[in-house]
Design an enzyme around this catalytic site. Structure first.
Site, short mmCIF file in Angstrom:
data_model
loop_
_atom_site.label_atom_id
_atom_site.label_comp_id
_atom_site.label_asym_id
_atom_site.label_seq_id
_atom_site.Cartn_x
_atom_site.Cartn_y
_atom_site.Cartn_z
NE ARG A 237 -4.12 -1.72 0.45
CZ ARG A 237 -4.40 -2.47 -0.32
NH1 ARG A 237 -3.31 -3.50 -1.47
NH2 ARG A 237 -5.12 -3.10 -0.12
CD GLU A 266 -3.50 3.90 -4.76
OE1 GLU A 266 -4.34 2.43 -4.84
OE2 GLU A 266 -2.52 2.61 -4.39
CG HIS A 285 -4.00 -0.92 -6.60
ND1 HIS A 285 -3.83 0.45 -5.19
CD2 HIS A 285 -3.55 -1.71 -6.18
CE1 HIS A 285 -4.17 -1.14 -4.12
NE2 HIS A 285 -3.85 -1.84 -5.08
#
Ligand SMILES: NC(=O)C1=CN([C@@H]2O[C@H](COP(=O)(O)OP(=O)(O)OC[C@H]3O[C@@H](n4cnc5c(N)ncnc54)[C@H](OP(=O)(O)O)[C@@H]3O)[C@@H](O)[C@H]2O)C=CC1
Ligand SMILES: O=CC(=O)O
Length: 327
Positions: A237, A266, A285
């Site tokens: 993360r 994000e 991601h």
């Protein structure tokens, strides 16, 4: 009457039908500012919630007095306040294992792309700048037979180690809070402290879950310890890394390059300094983002969900204390 549940993510019709056999489904393909009010309205009666990324904390749980289960489509569950869910008597589930191999493929791809400068050189050709034989300023570095340090040698970390050991002949170091004897035996991985790993590894791959303990686990001190030739990749993360420290480490030449699948915010701000560095390879991601794996994850999340709604123990229950307190 079937229990009312909410799915807040686009899913295959077959998954929708599978959940609909047991539940009355309120379906939001995506949550956004325009449908949030309608979502909160449905939440008052909902017994279940299935989707990805929604922050589930006391504030949300107070709007959902009938909730029995929150099924996360994904293995990481840092979006869930698990103690709050347990206090409210709500089960939480995730989707471990089905994505291990795909995420490991992504991380190996990211390491190779960074070491061999694949996106940078692809861009050079497409922008019309391949005008002569490649000169040393475009050379990359080898990945094979180097030392890979994996921080977070869990399910995905082990799948990365397997590829690195058998496929690339890499020497594997790892750091966890506890030892993983299986990977030591199978991939000849060596356990070491975080400091040792930062000092010794040529490639450093971060694969820990985000928690209070792992927030900014890699910062100024760790980047300083790394080799100037080190390649750092993050698939965990964004918040496990101090992004400002990473920018400085790259600007100051404390490390050679970075490959990032995750960011603190994000989608990342297009003006973020990391995005203008040629030695940083970025991905939006996509660790588990293949058709096969995303389908397997949604199917697993749906199975957890239906089992929980039917009053059974879901296969990937994160907070079993909820069931124990019911006994
Ligand atoms: N980029 C992407 O698309 C994806 C990202 N992920 C991320 O990857 C994470 C890992 O997934 P998975 O491998 O299934 O998880 P696991 O729980 O199997 O592995 C996590 C590992 O991290 C270690 N760890 C946990 N806390 C610490 C700490 N404080 N210091 C050092 N090591 C620690 C654990 O060992 P120990 O407990 O001994 O410390 C464990 O070995 C997910 O939580 C998610 O955030 C997952 C899938 C896709
Ligand atoms: O980031 C993805 C996950 O499954 O966690």
């Amino acid at each position: 009457m079937k229990p009312k549940v909410i799915i807040y993510k686009k899913v295959e019709p077959s998954v929708l039908e599978y959940v609909q056999e047991a539940c009355e489904v309120v379906y939001f393909e995506q949550l956004h500012a325009d449908n949030m009010q309608a979502f909160y309205e449905e939440l008052k009666e909902a017994k279940g919630l299935l989707g990805t990324g929604l922050k589930v904390n006391d504030e949300l749980l107070e709007k959902a007095p009938n909730l029995q289960i929150v099924s996360n489509v994904g293995v990481g569950y840092d979006n869930l306040d698990v103690p709050a869910l347990t206090r409210h008597g709500v089960m939480a589930t995730n989707t471990p294992n089905v994505l291990n191999e795909t995420v490991a493929d992504t991380m190996i791809g990211l390491m190779l792309a960074t070491a061999r400068r694949i996106p940078e050189l692809d861009h050079m050709i497409k922008s019309g700048n391949w005008t002569s034989h490649i000169t040393p300023e475009y050379y990359g570095v080898d990945m094979h037979h180097k030392t890979l340090g994996i921080i977070g040698m869990g399910r995905i970390g082990a799948a990365i180690a397997k590829r690195a050991h058998f496929g690339f002949g890499m020497n594997i170091l790892y750091h966890n809070r506890s030892r993983n004897e299986e990977v030591e035996k199978t991939y000849q991985a060596t356990y070491c402290s975080l400091e040792e790993l930062c000092q010794e590894a040529d490639f450093i791959c971060l694969m820990v879950p985000l928690s209070a303990e792992t927030t900014k686990l890699i910062g100024e001190k760790e980047f300083r310890l790394m080799k100037k030739s080190a390649i750092f990749v993050n698939g965990s993360r964004g918040a496990t890394v101090d992004e400002e420290a990473l920018v400085s480490a790259l600007q100051e030449g404390e490390i050679l390059a970075a490959g990032l699948d995750v960011f603190v915010q994000e989608p990342v701000d297009p003006k973020h300094p990391l995005l203008s560095m040629p030695n940083v390879v970025t991905l939006p991601h996509i660790g588990s983002a293949t058709w096969e794996t995303r389908q397997a994850m949604v199917q697993f999340a749906a199975e957890n969900f239906v089992q929980g709604i039917l009053g059974n123990r879901p296969p990937a229950l994160i907070n079993p204390e909820v069931l124990e307190s019911e006994k």
